[in-house]
Design a protein around this motif. Structure first.
Motif, PDB file in Angstrom:
ATOM      1  N   CYS A   1       0.800  -1.230   0.000  1.00 22.72           N
ATOM      2  CA  CYS A   1       0.000   0.000   0.000  1.00 22.72           C
ATOM      3  C   CYS A   1       0.832   1.279   0.000  1.00 22.72           C
ATOM      4  O   CYS A   1       0.286   2.358  -0.217  1.00 22.72           O
ATOM      5  CB  CYS A   1      -0.985  -0.006   1.160  1.00 22.72           C
ATOM      6  SG  CYS A   1      -0.225   0.014   2.787  1.00 22.72           S
TER       7      CYS A   1
ATOM      8  N   ARG B   1      -0.261   4.792   1.254  1.00 23.70           N
ATOM      9  CA  ARG B   1      -1.617   4.552   1.761  1.00 23.70           C
ATOM     10  C   ARG B   1      -2.710   5.319   1.027  1.00 23.70           C
ATOM     11  O   ARG B   1      -3.878   5.162   1.331  1.00 23.70           O
ATOM     12  CB  ARG B   1      -1.713   4.861   3.259  1.00 23.70           C
ATOM     13  CG  ARG B   1      -0.831   4.012   4.121  1.00 23.70           C
ATOM     14  CD  ARG B   1      -1.031   4.332   5.573  1.00 23.70           C
ATOM     15  NE  ARG B   1      -0.209   3.456   6.397  1.00 23.70           N
ATOM     16  CZ  ARG B   1      -0.417   3.267   7.684  1.00 23.70           C
ATOM     17  NH1 ARG B   1      -1.395   3.872   8.294  1.00 23.70           N
ATOM     18  NH2 ARG B   1       0.356   2.458   8.367  1.00 23.70           N
TER      19      ARG B   1
ATOM     20  N   CYS C   1      -5.676   3.260  -0.477  1.00 23.09           N
ATOM     21  CA  CYS C   1      -6.563   2.730   0.567  1.00 23.09           C
ATOM     22  C   CYS C   1      -7.471   3.820   1.124  1.00 23.09           C
ATOM     23  O   CYS C   1      -8.675   3.605   1.323  1.00 23.09           O
ATOM     24  CB  CYS C   1      -5.753   2.126   1.709  1.00 23.09           C
ATOM     25  SG  CYS C   1      -4.867   0.633   1.300  1.00 23.09           S
TER      26      CYS C   1
ATOM     27  N   GLY D   1      -4.745  -2.253   4.171  1.00 15.37           N
ATOM     28  CA  GLY D   1      -3.498  -1.926   3.490  1.00 15.37           C
ATOM     29  C   GLY D   1      -2.356  -2.681   4.142  1.00 15.37           C
ATOM     30  O   GLY D   1      -2.206  -2.644   5.366  1.00 15.37           O
TER      31      GLY D   1
ATOM     32  N   GLN E   1       5.377   1.422   6.425  1.00 13.32           N
ATOM     33  CA  GLN E   1       4.301   1.700   7.364  1.00 13.32           C
ATOM     34  C   GLN E   1       4.722   2.617   8.497  1.00 13.32           C
ATOM     35  O   GLN E   1       3.939   3.436   8.961  1.00 13.32           O
ATOM     36  CB  GLN E   1       3.767   0.385   7.942  1.00 13.32           C
ATOM     37  CG  GLN E   1       3.088  -0.467   6.913  1.00 13.32           C
ATOM     38  CD  GLN E   1       1.826   0.171   6.368  1.00 13.32           C
ATOM     39  OE1 GLN E   1       1.210   1.017   6.986  1.00 13.32           O
ATOM     40  NE2 GLN E   1       1.447  -0.230   5.184  1.00 13.32           N
TER      41      GLN E   1
ATOM     42  N   TRP F   1       4.368   6.637   8.093  1.00  9.92           N
ATOM     43  CA  TRP F   1       3.092   7.306   7.870  1.00  9.92           C
ATOM     44  C   TRP F   1       2.441   7.614   9.197  1.00  9.92           C
ATOM     45  O   TRP F   1       2.291   6.735  10.037  1.00  9.92           O
ATOM     46  CB  TRP F   1       2.189   6.412   7.014  1.00  9.92           C
ATOM     47  CG  TRP F   1       1.015   7.137   6.463  1.00  9.92           C
ATOM     48  CD1 TRP F   1       0.977   7.917   5.349  1.00  9.92           C
ATOM     49  CD2 TRP F   1      -0.298   7.161   6.997  1.00  9.92           C
ATOM     50  NE1 TRP F   1      -0.274   8.418   5.153  1.00  9.92           N
ATOM     51  CE2 TRP F   1      -1.082   7.976   6.161  1.00  9.92           C
ATOM     52  CE3 TRP F   1      -0.896   6.586   8.118  1.00  9.92           C
ATOM     53  CZ2 TRP F   1      -2.422   8.219   6.374  1.00  9.92           C
ATOM     54  CZ3 TRP F   1      -2.238   6.834   8.336  1.00  9.92           C
ATOM     55  CH2 TRP F   1      -2.981   7.637   7.475  1.00  9.92           C
TER      56      TRP F   1
ATOM     57  N   CYS G   1     -10.722   1.697   7.579  1.00 12.05           N
ATOM     58  CA  CYS G   1      -9.417   1.474   6.976  1.00 12.05           C
ATOM     59  C   CYS G   1      -8.467   0.890   8.017  1.00 12.05           C
ATOM     60  O   CYS G   1      -8.312   1.435   9.107  1.00 12.05           O
ATOM     61  CB  CYS G   1      -8.888   2.807   6.457  1.00 12.05           C
ATOM     62  SG  CYS G   1      -7.975   2.708   4.939  1.00 12.05           S
TER      63      CYS G   1
ATOM     64  N   PHE H   1      -4.515  -0.828   8.598  1.00 15.08           N
ATOM     65  CA  PHE H   1      -3.185  -1.008   8.026  1.00 15.08           C
ATOM     66  C   PHE H   1      -2.406  -1.995   8.875  1.00 15.08           C
ATOM     67  O   PHE H   1      -2.424  -1.924  10.097  1.00 15.08           O
ATOM     68  CB  PHE H   1      -2.450   0.331   7.926  1.00 15.08           C
ATOM     69  CG  PHE H   1      -3.112   1.280   6.984  1.00 15.08           C
ATOM     70  CD1 PHE H   1      -3.933   2.274   7.452  1.00 15.08           C
ATOM     71  CD2 PHE H   1      -2.940   1.138   5.622  1.00 15.08           C
ATOM     72  CE1 PHE H   1      -4.571   3.139   6.578  1.00 15.08           C
ATOM     73  CE2 PHE H   1      -3.564   1.992   4.742  1.00 15.08           C
ATOM     74  CZ  PHE H   1      -4.390   3.003   5.219  1.00 15.08           C
TER      75      PHE H   1
END
Length: 192
Positions: A88, A91, A94, A108, A115, A118, A126, A128
Motif C-alpha cells: 500500500c 496509503r 486505501c 493496506g 508503514q 506514515w 481502513c 493497516f
C-alpha cells in the motif's frame, strides 16, 4: 487526456533498477526492499503520490473495470465487504477507497519501513498492517472481495506462489486487480 511533461513532472518508475528481487533471500515469500527505503520528506514518497495521481488519471478513477468492482463491493446485509491492497506504500489508494466504499473494510499491507513513516489518521473502515512477507495470506482464505496489487510484483521473490496465495484469499466471485509494467512512461506517440 494526456500526461504532458508540462503537466506532470513524473520520474521513470524503474530508472536504473537492475535487480528488483532479493537474491539473498531464501524465503520465497520475502518482500524485496531493494532501493525502496524512504521517508515522507523524500523524493520517493513524492514519487508515489505523483504515481498514484497519474494512475488515477489514466484509469479515470481508482481501479479498472469500475462497473465490476462497484458491483462486487456493493453493500450486502449478509456479509462484510473487504478490500486488500498489497504494497500500500503511501496509503493514498486505501484512503481513497475507504471514502468511496464506507461500508467496506479496506486493508493496506506493506513492509515495516513503509508503514512506520506514515502518521496520518485513517477512516474507521481502513486498517493497516505490517508484514515483511506475503506468507500471511494463507490465514485469510476466502476473506477478500477485491485484492489490489499495483507496481509491487517485482518485489516478490516468488511471484507465482504469491499469486496462488492471493487467489486463495479471494472470496468466490472476487476480483484480483494486478497493475504492473516495465515502468516506462511514454508520450502519446508511444515512442518517447
Amino acid at each position: 487526456m494526456s500526461l504532458d511533461d508540462e503537466e506532470f513532472d513524473l520520474p521513470l518508475f524503474w530508472d536504473s533498477v537492475t535487480d528488483v528481487v532479493a537474491p539473498e533471500s531464501s524465503d520465497p515469500f520475502k518482500i524485496s526492499t531493494h532501493g525502496c527505503a524512504y521517508t515522507p520528506e523524500s523524493e520517493e514518497f513524492d514519487r508515489l503520490s505523483w504515481h498514484h495521481e497519474a494512475m488515477r488519471l489514466c484509469l479515470e478513477g481508482l481501479y479498472p473495470c469500475p462497473e465490476t468492482v462497484q458491483a462486487i463491493l456493493s453493500p450486502s446485509p449478509d456479509e462484510t465487504k473487504r478490500v486488500l491492497d498489497l504494497g500500500c506504500g503511501s496509503r493514498i489508494w486505501c484512503l481513497d477507497m475507504a471514502k468511496e466504499f464506507p461500508h467496506a473494510e479496506i486493508w493496506g499491507i506493506d513492509r515495516p519501513p513503509v508503514q512506520e513513516i506514515w502518521s496520518g489518521e485513517a477512516p474507521p473502515n481502513c486498517l493497516f498492517k505490517i508484514f515483511d512477507s506475503y506468507d500471511f495470506l494463507e490465514e485469510y482464505k476466502q476473506m477478500f472481495d477485491v485484492v489490489h496489487m499495483r507496481f509491487v510484483a517485482g518485489g516478490c521473490t516468488s511471484f507465482y506462489k504469491t499469486m496462488e496465495h492471493i487467489q486463495m484469499c479471494l472470496k468466490p466471485g472476487g476480483i484480483f486487480i494486478l497493475i504492473d509494467s516495465t515502468g516506462d512512461l511514454l508520450k502519446e506517440d508511444a515512442m518517447t
